[in-house]
Design a protein around this motif. Structure first.
Motif, mmCIF file in Angstrom:
data_model
loop_
_atom_site.group_PDB
_atom_site.id
_atom_site.type_symbol
_atom_site.label_atom_id
_atom_site.label_comp_id
_atom_site.label_asym_id
_atom_site.label_seq_id
_atom_site.Cartn_x
_atom_site.Cartn_y
_atom_site.Cartn_z
ATOM 1 N N PHE A 137 0.810 -1.223 0.000
ATOM 2 C CA PHE A 137 0.000 0.000 0.000
ATOM 3 C C PHE A 137 0.842 1.271 0.000
ATOM 4 O O PHE A 137 0.304 2.365 -0.190
ATOM 5 C CB PHE A 137 -0.995 -0.029 1.153
ATOM 6 C CG PHE A 137 -2.195 -0.885 0.853
ATOM 7 C CD1 PHE A 137 -3.284 -0.366 0.177
ATOM 8 C CD2 PHE A 137 -2.216 -2.224 1.202
ATOM 9 C CE1 PHE A 137 -4.379 -1.149 -0.147
ATOM 10 C CE2 PHE A 137 -3.303 -3.032 0.888
ATOM 11 C CZ PHE A 137 -4.392 -2.495 0.210
ATOM 12 N N ALA A 138 2.144 1.135 0.148
ATOM 13 C CA ALA A 138 3.046 2.275 -0.009
ATOM 14 C C ALA A 138 3.534 2.397 -1.454
ATOM 15 O O ALA A 138 4.309 3.307 -1.775
ATOM 16 C CB ALA A 138 4.240 2.139 0.936
ATOM 17 N N GLY A 139 3.080 1.476 -2.315
ATOM 18 C CA GLY A 139 3.472 1.523 -3.714
ATOM 19 C C GLY A 139 4.868 1.028 -3.991
ATOM 20 O O GLY A 139 5.440 1.322 -5.050
ATOM 21 N N GLN A 140 5.417 0.227 -3.095
ATOM 22 C CA GLN A 140 6.788 -0.245 -3.266
ATOM 23 C C GLN A 140 6.892 -1.504 -4.117
ATOM 24 O O GLN A 140 7.990 -1.878 -4.532
ATOM 25 C CB GLN A 140 7.417 -0.498 -1.890
ATOM 26 C CG GLN A 140 7.597 0.764 -1.066
ATOM 27 C CD GLN A 140 8.051 0.464 0.356
ATOM 28 O OE1 GLN A 140 7.375 -0.247 1.101
ATOM 29 N NE2 GLN A 140 9.197 0.994 0.728
ATOM 30 N N ILE A 141 5.757 -2.171 -4.356
ATOM 31 C CA ILE A 141 5.762 -3.388 -5.183
ATOM 32 C C ILE A 141 5.213 -3.079 -6.573
ATOM 33 O O ILE A 141 5.827 -3.415 -7.589
ATOM 34 C CB ILE A 141 4.958 -4.514 -4.503
ATOM 35 C CG1 ILE A 141 5.515 -4.798 -3.106
ATOM 36 C CG2 ILE A 141 4.980 -5.781 -5.366
ATOM 37 C CD1 ILE A 141 4.731 -5.815 -2.309
ATOM 38 N N VAL A 142 4.049 -2.471 -6.636
ATOM 39 C CA VAL A 142 3.482 -1.958 -7.881
ATOM 40 C C VAL A 142 2.986 -0.545 -7.610
ATOM 41 O O VAL A 142 2.678 -0.194 -6.459
ATOM 42 C CB VAL A 142 2.316 -2.841 -8.401
ATOM 43 C CG1 VAL A 142 2.832 -4.197 -8.864
ATOM 44 C CG2 VAL A 142 1.240 -3.010 -7.336
ATOM 45 N N ASP A 143 2.893 0.265 -8.648
ATOM 46 C CA ASP A 143 2.550 1.673 -8.430
ATOM 47 C C ASP A 143 1.068 1.987 -8.584
ATOM 48 O O ASP A 143 0.655 3.138 -8.434
ATOM 49 C CB ASP A 143 3.371 2.583 -9.349
ATOM 50 C CG ASP A 143 3.183 2.250 -10.830
ATOM 51 O OD1 ASP A 143 2.286 1.441 -11.151
ATOM 52 O OD2 ASP A 143 3.935 2.796 -11.652
ATOM 53 N N ASP A 144 0.265 0.985 -8.905
ATOM 54 C CA ASP A 144 -1.176 1.211 -9.059
ATOM 55 C C ASP A 144 -1.947 0.214 -8.194
ATOM 56 O O ASP A 144 -2.750 -0.572 -8.686
ATOM 57 C CB ASP A 144 -1.602 1.106 -10.514
ATOM 58 C CG ASP A 144 -1.150 -0.184 -11.173
ATOM 59 O OD1 ASP A 144 -0.377 -0.930 -10.534
ATOM 60 O OD2 ASP A 144 -1.583 -0.463 -12.308
ATOM 61 N N VAL A 145 -1.702 0.285 -6.894
ATOM 62 C CA VAL A 145 -2.283 -0.668 -5.950
ATOM 63 C C VAL A 145 -3.804 -0.689 -6.030
ATOM 64 O O VAL A 145 -4.436 -1.743 -5.948
ATOM 65 C CB VAL A 145 -1.835 -0.338 -4.514
ATOM 66 C CG1 VAL A 145 -2.393 -1.365 -3.535
ATOM 67 C CG2 VAL A 145 -0.332 -0.253 -4.428
ATOM 68 N N ALA A 146 -4.412 0.484 -6.186
ATOM 69 C CA ALA A 146 -5.870 0.565 -6.207
ATOM 70 C C ALA A 146 -6.464 -0.314 -7.303
ATOM 71 O O ALA A 146 -7.524 -0.931 -7.116
ATOM 72 C CB ALA A 146 -6.316 2.017 -6.390
ATOM 73 N N GLU A 147 -5.796 -0.378 -8.451
ATOM 74 C CA GLU A 147 -6.279 -1.208 -9.540
ATOM 75 C C GLU A 147 -6.083 -2.697 -9.244
ATOM 76 O O GLU A 147 -6.891 -3.530 -9.629
ATOM 77 C CB GLU A 147 -5.569 -0.844 -10.840
ATOM 78 C CG GLU A 147 -6.162 0.359 -11.543
ATOM 79 C CD GLU A 147 -7.625 0.129 -11.922
ATOM 80 O OE1 GLU A 147 -7.891 -0.690 -12.811
ATOM 81 O OE2 GLU A 147 -8.498 0.764 -11.301
ATOM 82 N N VAL A 148 -5.018 -3.025 -8.530
ATOM 83 C CA VAL A 148 -4.753 -4.421 -8.188
ATOM 84 C C VAL A 148 -5.834 -4.967 -7.266
ATOM 85 O O VAL A 148 -6.321 -6.080 -7.453
ATOM 86 C CB VAL A 148 -3.367 -4.568 -7.528
ATOM 87 C CG1 VAL A 148 -3.156 -6.008 -7.054
ATOM 88 C CG2 VAL A 148 -2.263 -4.157 -8.492
#
Length: 329
Positions: free
Chosen positions: A245-256
């Motif tokens: 949720f800090a965007g450190q794995i993917v940058d569009d967490v909301a879409e995931v």
């Protein structure tokens, strides 16, 4: 809360670890039972447990990172990379269908059928050391419904995802997850462990067979792949959710984690891409159940609360998980 959890653990003979934290501040962390019954080794907060299908989320994130880079596309068809392999998978099945359990493909481990965790269902477990080695197991299962028609939980679909990721990227599935998920999340205690050479800090999974509690070594693949089976700790799961949720794995967490399809359950539950979502909330869940393994980790992004239960028995996690989640699924 500690007293209530202790009571349930004693009543249910719970073996595992329970953890609750708010934004990294630990409210509850306790280990119970034995990691190895033969040698009377106790579980600790550092014990690594199998997560079963809980690691489908890791598979999804590895695949989605390849999508972001253009190596794959959500509309990429399985057939375009499978070639002549698995001919019963329909031509229109896509990465998106596989990520959301809407592919309709036949499943080698069909949990909608009359399936018992004590069954020996995967054949030569010792041969399942690579994703490609799963091909004979995945083959020969007729389509259950047209792609996109509905939700149908599918283990084989996530093995196919791992296979597609390998073939598209030229990198092995295990290394994809390590480099694209575990490393950026700082999950230093999480990895794919061979069941026939578990390290001393890993819990042995147990299940009752013919009235005797036995190891799950003959029930699971010797090395996990895309549909689940990674080993992890409660602390690493907290680190995972914070990093995600800090965007450190993917940058569009909301879409995931945005719900894509309703799941026909007693309570309102939806499925995103590799993640469960509690209906009517933004609480995201990873859940795993297999022979000698039960696991649930949930994260509320609004309160930054993570609740994780890991157990080295087939259903040990559920009473504790319900208690720390207020009775919710």
């Amino acid at each position: 809360m500690q007293g209530e959890i202790d009571r349930i653990a004693a009543e249910k003979n719970f073996s595992g670890v329970v953890s609750v934290d708010h934004a990294g501040d630990v409210e509850l962390a306790q280990a119970y039972g034995l990691a190895n019954r033969a040698y009377q080794v106790p579980n600790t907060l550092e014990t690594r447990f199998g997560a079963a299908s809980g690691s489908k989320g890791f598979t999804a994130l590895a695949v989605l990172s390849l999508v972001r880079e253009g190596v794959l596309d959500l509309s990429t068809t399985a057939r375009s990379l499978l070639g002549d392999d698995l001919p019963l998978i329909a031509d229109d099945v896509t990465v998106e269908h596989l990520l959301t359990h809407t592919s309709g493909i036949g499943d080698y481990l069909d949990e909608e059928s009359d399936y018992d965790l004590t069954d020996y269902v995967i054949g030569a477990a010792h041969e399942l050391t690579t994703t490609e080695a799963f091909l004979p197991l995945l083959d020969g299962h007729p389509t259950k419904f047209p792609a996109g028609e509905r939700f149908g939980y599918n283990n084989g679909g996530f093995v196919v995802l791992a296979l597609l990721a390998e073939r598209a990227s030229g990198v092995g599935y295990h290394d994809l997850v390590r480099e694209r998920v575990l490393k950026p999340a700082g999950m230093t205690r999480t990895d794919f462990l061979r069941s026939d050479e578990l390290p001393g800090d890993a819990a042995v999974g147990y299940l009752p067979i013919d009235g005797v509690d036995r190891s799950n070594v003959f029930h699971l693949p010797v090395l996990a792949t895309g549909d689940g089976g990674i080993h992890t700790t409660a602390a690493d799961m907290s680190a995972f959710w914070r990093a995600l949720f800090a965007g450190q794995i993917v940058d569009d967490v909301a879409e995931v984690v945005r719900p894509r399809v309703d799941v026909p359950e007693e309570e309102p539950v939806q499925y995103a891409r590799g993640f469960w979502v509690r209906g009517g909330t933004d609480t995201v869940m990873l859940i795993g159940s297999d022979a000698g393994v039960s696991f649930k980790s949930t994260h509320d992004p609004h309160t930054h609360t993570t609740r994780t239960v890991l157990s080295n028995t087939s259903d040990g996690a559920w009473p504790i998980a319900r208690a720390i989640s207020g009775g919710k699924w």
